[in-house]
Design a protein around this motif. Structure first.
Motif, short mmCIF file in Angstrom:
data_model
loop_
_atom_site.label_atom_id
_atom_site.label_comp_id
_atom_site.label_asym_id
_atom_site.label_seq_id
_atom_site.Cartn_x
_atom_site.Cartn_y
_atom_site.Cartn_z
N VAL A 152 51.88 31.79 51.41
CA VAL A 152 50.43 31.61 51.49
C VAL A 152 49.74 32.93 51.15
CG1 VAL A 152 48.50 31.05 53.02
CG2 VAL A 152 50.68 29.82 53.25
N MET A 153 48.83 32.88 50.18
CA MET A 153 48.06 34.06 49.79
C MET A 153 46.58 33.81 50.07
SD MET A 153 49.95 35.25 46.25
CE MET A 153 49.45 36.98 46.41
N ILE A 154 45.98 34.73 50.82
CA ILE A 154 44.59 34.59 51.25
C ILE A 154 43.83 35.84 50.83
CG2 ILE A 154 43.06 34.28 53.23
CD1 ILE A 154 45.67 33.32 54.75
N GLY A 155 42.66 35.67 50.23
CA GLY A 155 41.84 36.82 49.90
C GLY A 155 41.18 36.72 48.53
N GLU A 156 40.41 37.72 48.22
CA GLU A 156 39.64 37.77 46.97
C GLU A 156 40.55 37.73 45.75
OE1 GLU A 156 36.57 40.87 44.71
OE2 GLU A 156 37.21 41.24 46.78
N GLY A 157 40.25 36.83 44.83
CA GLY A 157 41.01 36.71 43.60
C GLY A 157 42.29 35.91 43.72
N LEU A 158 42.55 35.36 44.90
CA LEU A 158 43.81 34.65 45.14
C LEU A 158 43.58 33.15 45.35
CD1 LEU A 158 45.37 37.33 47.48
CD2 LEU A 158 45.92 36.93 45.08
N SER A 159 42.84 32.57 44.42
CA SER A 159 42.55 31.14 44.47
C SER A 159 43.18 30.46 43.26
CB SER A 159 41.03 30.90 44.48
OG SER A 159 40.48 31.30 43.23
N PRO A 160 43.36 29.15 43.32
CA PRO A 160 43.95 28.43 42.18
C PRO A 160 43.18 28.63 40.88
CG PRO A 160 43.90 27.02 44.12
CD PRO A 160 43.12 28.26 44.46
N ASN A 162 42.23 31.25 39.61
CA ASN A 162 42.68 32.44 38.90
C ASN A 162 44.08 32.29 38.32
OD1 ASN A 162 40.36 33.86 39.23
ND2 ASN A 162 41.05 35.05 40.98
N ASP A 163 44.72 31.17 38.58
CA ASP A 163 46.02 30.89 37.97
C ASP A 163 45.78 29.94 36.81
OD1 ASP A 163 48.64 30.47 37.29
OD2 ASP A 163 49.06 29.12 38.96
N VAL A 164 45.26 30.49 35.73
CA VAL A 164 44.83 29.65 34.60
C VAL A 164 45.49 30.09 33.30
CG1 VAL A 164 42.62 29.05 35.63
CG2 VAL A 164 42.80 31.11 34.24
N HIS A 165 45.56 29.18 32.36
CA HIS A 165 46.08 29.44 31.02
C HIS A 165 45.08 28.96 29.98
CE1 HIS A 165 49.77 29.84 33.33
NE2 HIS A 165 50.34 30.40 32.27
N THR A 166 45.18 29.51 28.80
CA THR A 166 44.33 29.07 27.69
C THR A 166 44.88 27.77 27.14
OG1 THR A 166 45.63 30.34 26.11
CG2 THR A 166 43.76 31.45 27.11
N SER A 167 44.17 27.20 26.19
CA SER A 167 44.58 25.92 25.61
C SER A 167 45.92 26.00 24.89
CB SER A 167 43.50 25.41 24.65
OG SER A 167 43.26 26.37 23.63
N ASN A 168 46.30 27.22 24.44
CA ASN A 168 47.58 27.36 23.76
C ASN A 168 48.72 27.76 24.71
OD1 ASN A 168 47.08 30.02 24.30
ND2 ASN A 168 46.89 30.68 22.17
N GLY A 169 48.42 27.70 26.03
CA GLY A 169 49.47 27.92 27.02
C GLY A 169 49.68 29.35 27.45
N LYS A 170 48.92 30.29 26.90
CA LYS A 170 49.09 31.69 27.28
C LYS A 170 48.32 32.00 28.57
CE LYS A 170 49.93 33.52 22.64
NZ LYS A 170 49.50 34.51 21.61
N ALA A 171 48.86 32.96 29.31
CA ALA A 171 48.22 33.33 30.57
C ALA A 171 46.82 33.87 30.30
CB ALA A 171 49.06 34.37 31.30
N ASP A 172 45.88 33.45 31.14
CA ASP A 172 44.49 33.86 30.95
C ASP A 172 43.98 34.66 32.15
OD1 ASP A 172 42.13 33.94 29.43
OD2 ASP A 172 41.25 32.31 30.59
N SER A 173 44.88 35.11 33.01
CA SER A 173 44.48 35.93 34.15
C SER A 173 45.67 36.75 34.62
CB SER A 173 43.97 35.07 35.31
OG SER A 173 45.06 34.41 35.94
N ALA A 174 45.40 37.78 35.40
CA ALA A 174 46.48 38.62 35.91
C ALA A 174 47.44 37.82 36.78
CB ALA A 174 45.89 39.78 36.71
N LEU A 175 46.89 36.93 37.61
CA LEU A 175 47.73 36.14 38.51
C LEU A 175 48.63 35.19 37.73
CD1 LEU A 175 48.40 35.53 41.44
CD2 LEU A 175 46.54 33.88 41.46
N ALA A 176 48.06 34.52 36.73
CA ALA A 176 48.86 33.61 35.91
C ALA A 176 49.96 34.37 35.18
CB ALA A 176 47.97 32.89 34.92
N ASN A 177 49.65 35.56 34.71
CA ASN A 177 50.63 36.37 33.98
C ASN A 177 51.78 36.76 34.90
OD1 ASN A 177 51.37 37.92 31.51
ND2 ASN A 177 51.18 39.64 32.93
N ILE A 178 51.46 37.13 36.14
CA ILE A 178 52.50 37.50 37.10
C ILE A 178 53.45 36.33 37.34
CG2 ILE A 178 52.94 38.10 39.52
CD1 ILE A 178 50.26 39.68 39.42
N LEU A 179 52.89 35.16 37.57
CA LEU A 179 53.72 33.99 37.84
C LEU A 179 54.58 33.62 36.63
CD1 LEU A 179 51.10 31.87 39.83
CD2 LEU A 179 53.12 33.03 40.76
#
Length: 300
Positions: A137-145, A147-164
């Motif tokens: 469980v992650m709680i805090g600023e910037g740690l919401s779903p 921010n785990d996003v990708h662009t239409s071509n599947g590339k990471a579009d945020s720091a959090l998505a890139n980490i995962l």
């Protein structure tokens, strides 16, 4: 106590990285140093911050004169709000669709390199290999779903998505399988803490870990990095792990830019080695029952 001085110290105590990213706050701290007098009583939130304030600038301190009158008053915890609550534990897990007997590790932080959420996620990936039914469980600023996003071509579009994405690629662990819960900023922290088995801090630098004290008040042990006052706050019921070498991230970025895949793999192996050692500490605590952890915490 001089209230202006107290506010200035609080700025210094909340995040040392302010000096690197916020010019206005740095100017405020400079002003506080220049205007500090023997007649002022400045409040620091921990012994670590007091020592840091008196440390010369050339040693990465704030450079207050040694004769500055600095008192330490630790932040308090409302024990009427932060206390063991079995009903809250059950409710929190039910709301997140987590089994009542599943291990849960949480962190209250923000998406910033000095808080090292990446280190937390890498360690949790290693822990998941040991304990497949664990939840995180992650709680805090910037740690919401969001921010785990990708662009239409599947590339990471945020720091959090890139980490995962990196964790899945290098460690073979997909934390998007339902085991990772991104809650963002919340105001029901006592209830959320009660639902955890461990609260952790992955920080590279901390002035005072209030959330660790709050966790202890509800009977939840902690795993913390060896920075500032954190080892002392964690106590005998918790575990202390080394900080992750975050310079590895810069080196990985440089190797990626040059296309040096062998170097990337070597650097990621450093992350994995660190994470596997950290996972041992988490596993040792999780081998104890929540009831036993609560009892030990209350005795401290």
């Amino acid at each position: 106590a001089d209230q202006i001085g107290a506010a200035q110290v609080r700025v210094a105590g909340n995040a040392r990285d302010i000096k690197l990213q916020n010019t206005e706050r740095l100017k405020s701290t400079d002003l506080a140093v220049r205007t500090a007098t023997k007649n002022q009583v400045i409040i620091a939130i921990s012994e670590h911050i007091r020592d840091l304030m008196l440390l010369p600038r050339e040693q990465d301190g704030y450079g207050y004169p040694k004769e500055t009158n600095i008192s330490v008053i630790h932040e308090g915890v409302d024990i009427e709000r932060f206390k063991p609550d079995i009903a809250a534990r059950k409710s929190m897990r039910k709301s997140l669709h987590i089994a009542q007997d599943a291990p849960v590790v949480g962190i209250i932080t923000r998406l910033h390199s000095l808080k090292d959420p990446k280190g937390f996620l890498i360690a949790m990936a290693a822990l998941k290999k040991r304990i497949p039914n664990a939840h995180f469980v992650m709680i805090g600023e910037g740690l919401s779903p969001d921010n785990d996003v990708h662009t239409s071509n599947g590339k990471a579009d945020s720091a959090l998505a890139n980490i995962l994405d990196e964790i899945k690629h290098h460690m073979g662990v997909d934390l998007r399988d339902g085991s990772l819960h991104l809650l963002g900023q919340r105001d029901d922290i006592p209830q959320l803490l009660n639902g955890m088995d461990i609260l952790t801090s992955a920080s590279q630098s901390e002035g005072f870990g209030r959330t660790i004290i709050e966790a202890k008040a509800v009977g939840v042990p902690s795993v913390v990095t060896d920075t500032g006052p954190m080892p002392k706050l964690s106590g005998p019921n918790g575990k202390v792990i080394p900080k992750r070498d975050i310079t590895t991230d810069i080196k990985v970025a440089e190797a990626s830019f040059s296309g040096n895949t062998e170097q990337i793999e070597r650097l990621w192996q450093k992350n994995i080695d660190w994470a596997e050692n950290a996972a041992k500490s988490y596993a040792e605590i999780l081998e104890r029952s929540p009831k036993e952890n609560s009892r030990i915490a209350q005795e401290e």
